[in-house]
Write an enzyme that holds these catalytic residues in place. Structure first.
Site, PDB file in Angstrom:
ATOM      1  N   LYS A  52       0.822  -1.191  -0.083  1.00  0.00           N
ATOM      2  CA  LYS A  52       0.019  -0.013   0.041  1.00  0.00           C
ATOM      3  C   LYS A  52       0.850   1.393  -0.077  1.00  0.00           C
ATOM      4  O   LYS A  52       0.639   2.001  -0.760  1.00  0.00           O
ATOM      5  CB  LYS A  52      -0.965  -0.137   1.198  1.00  0.00           C
ATOM      6  CG  LYS A  52      -2.040  -1.099   1.140  1.00  0.00           C
ATOM      7  CD  LYS A  52      -3.004  -1.256   2.736  1.00  0.00           C
ATOM      8  CE  LYS A  52      -3.857  -2.328   2.267  1.00  0.00           C
ATOM      9  NZ  LYS A  52      -4.656  -2.554   3.701  1.00  0.00           N
ATOM     10  N   GLN A  96      -4.412  -1.590   9.648  1.00  0.00           N
ATOM     11  CA  GLN A  96      -4.476  -3.079   9.168  1.00  0.00           C
ATOM     12  C   GLN A  96      -4.985  -3.973  10.126  1.00  0.00           C
ATOM     13  O   GLN A  96      -4.533  -3.986  11.304  1.00  0.00           O
ATOM     14  CB  GLN A  96      -2.813  -3.383   8.808  1.00  0.00           C
ATOM     15  CG  GLN A  96      -2.982  -4.726   7.917  1.00  0.00           C
ATOM     16  CD  GLN A  96      -3.589  -4.225   6.365  1.00  0.00           C
ATOM     17  OE1 GLN A  96      -3.619  -3.296   5.992  1.00  0.00           O
ATOM     18  NE2 GLN A  96      -3.763  -5.618   5.756  1.00  0.00           N
ATOM     19  N   ASP A 119     -10.716   2.836   4.428  1.00  0.00           N
ATOM     20  CA  ASP A 119     -11.143   1.267   4.131  1.00  0.00           C
ATOM     21  C   ASP A 119     -12.572   1.205   4.026  1.00  0.00           C
ATOM     22  O   ASP A 119     -13.137   0.156   3.592  1.00  0.00           O
ATOM     23  CB  ASP A 119     -10.728   0.669   5.389  1.00  0.00           C
ATOM     24  CG  ASP A 119      -9.286  -0.135   5.462  1.00  0.00           C
ATOM     25  OD1 ASP A 119      -9.164  -0.557   4.364  1.00  0.00           O
ATOM     26  OD2 ASP A 119      -8.775  -0.145   6.343  1.00  0.00           O
TER      27      ASP A 119
END
Ligand code: GUN
Length: 295
Positions: A52, A96, A119
């Site tokens: 990412k 995460q 997200d």
């Protein structure tokens, strides 16, 4: 069989993002900025976050990776999230998953300002997605929809079967496929570990999305001739054959299923690359304030 090629599609969309990022940077005097928090040292999570961050640099974003040991408390993590929520130079924040057991992922998700939740996991974004309102869409389902759109596959009116009901993929995927939008308008079945006669359910699917996290789970006898098959699985196994020391397997038994499918995504080179694109698009939108106007 035709390949839904994540390499081709992600490269094209990333070029567009790069141009838009340059325009943003020229007018705002700073780059779009994504922060990723990583707790502990799970091998998979380390790889994903590194990818990412690398992709942010590639398209001209600023990226910051904040790392904590497994012993960070929930309170400390939430305090850091609150600090980032208030920082006007940060556009997007992701934490995460998975997190260590003593940290409640729902509390963490809700601590993130929904306007920075690139997200798309915050209940406000999920609720808005369900209502077909502007919002951040979870990166993997978003990437899959972009892939279907790129290839112009007409799925309206078709039966879609999603295998797996996770908050990250299966559940939001089922909502997107059923929504009145293009791509969308499918008749959706969301299957899970308690589904009776799973094989018969999956056999109904004109579109099958496998997001169960089990290597080669979807076999050829479960797939209808001509189905569009989307493989979300990224199952890592140790291997002496590769430089990295591991090999990736999808949730779909690729070779035999590909013989029956009309379209199929490979692993690697499919959905994983599109997830990154979904995240980058959300981060750009967060920076530009197009979904939620900047304060
Ligand atoms: N773990 C697996 N997929 C994801 C994702 O898309 N976002 C975050 N934050 N964690 C994940």
């Amino acid at each position: 069989m035709n390949l839904l090629d994540g390499k081709v599609v992600s490269a094209k969309i990333k070029e567009d993002i790069k141009k838009e990022a340059a325009e943003f940077t020229a007018s705002a005097g700073r780059k779009p900025h994504l922060v990723a928090i990583l707790v502990g040292n799970d091998g998979g999570s380390e790889t994903y976050v590194a990818s990412k961050m690398r992709n942010c640099e590639l398209v001209g974003f600023e990226s910051t990776n904040i790392r904590y040991g497994v012993d960070i408390t929930e309170e400390e993590l939430i305090a850091k999230i609150h600090e980032i929520n208030l920082d006007p130079t940060i556009d997007g924040l992701i934490v995460q998953l998975p997190l260590p057991k003593h940290i409640d992922p729902d509390k963490i998700t809700e601590a993130i300002d929904y306007r920075k939740d690139v997200d798309g996991f915050h209940p406000i974004n999920l609720g808005r997605m369900q209502r077909n309102l502007p919002c951040f869409i979870p990166a993997t389902p978003y990437g899959i929809m972009l892939m279907l759109e790129h290839y112009g596959l007409d799925i309206a009116g078709k039966k879609a079967v999603v295998v797996g009901r996770s908050n990250i993929v299966g559940s939001p995927m089922s909502i997107l496929l059923a929504r009145n939008s293009n791509p969308g308008n499918c008749t959706v079945t969301l299957t899970h570990s308690r589904t009776a006669n799973l094989k018969e359910e999956v056999l109904q699917g004109d579109v099958v999305v496998a997001a169960i996290g089990k290597k080669n789970f979807v076999t050829a006898d479960m797939v209808k001739e001509g189905a569009i098959v989307i493989d979300v699985g990224i199952n890592r196994e140790n291997s002496t054959e590769t430089k990295s020391g591991f090999k990736l397997y999808g949730d779909v038994d690729f070779e035999p299923v590909a013989k029956k499918a009309s379209w199929i995504t490979p692993v690697p080179g499919g959905v994983g690359l599109m997830t990154i694109v979904g995240l980058l698009k959300n981060t750009l939108e967060a920076a530009k304030g197009t979904i939620y106007p900047k304060a």
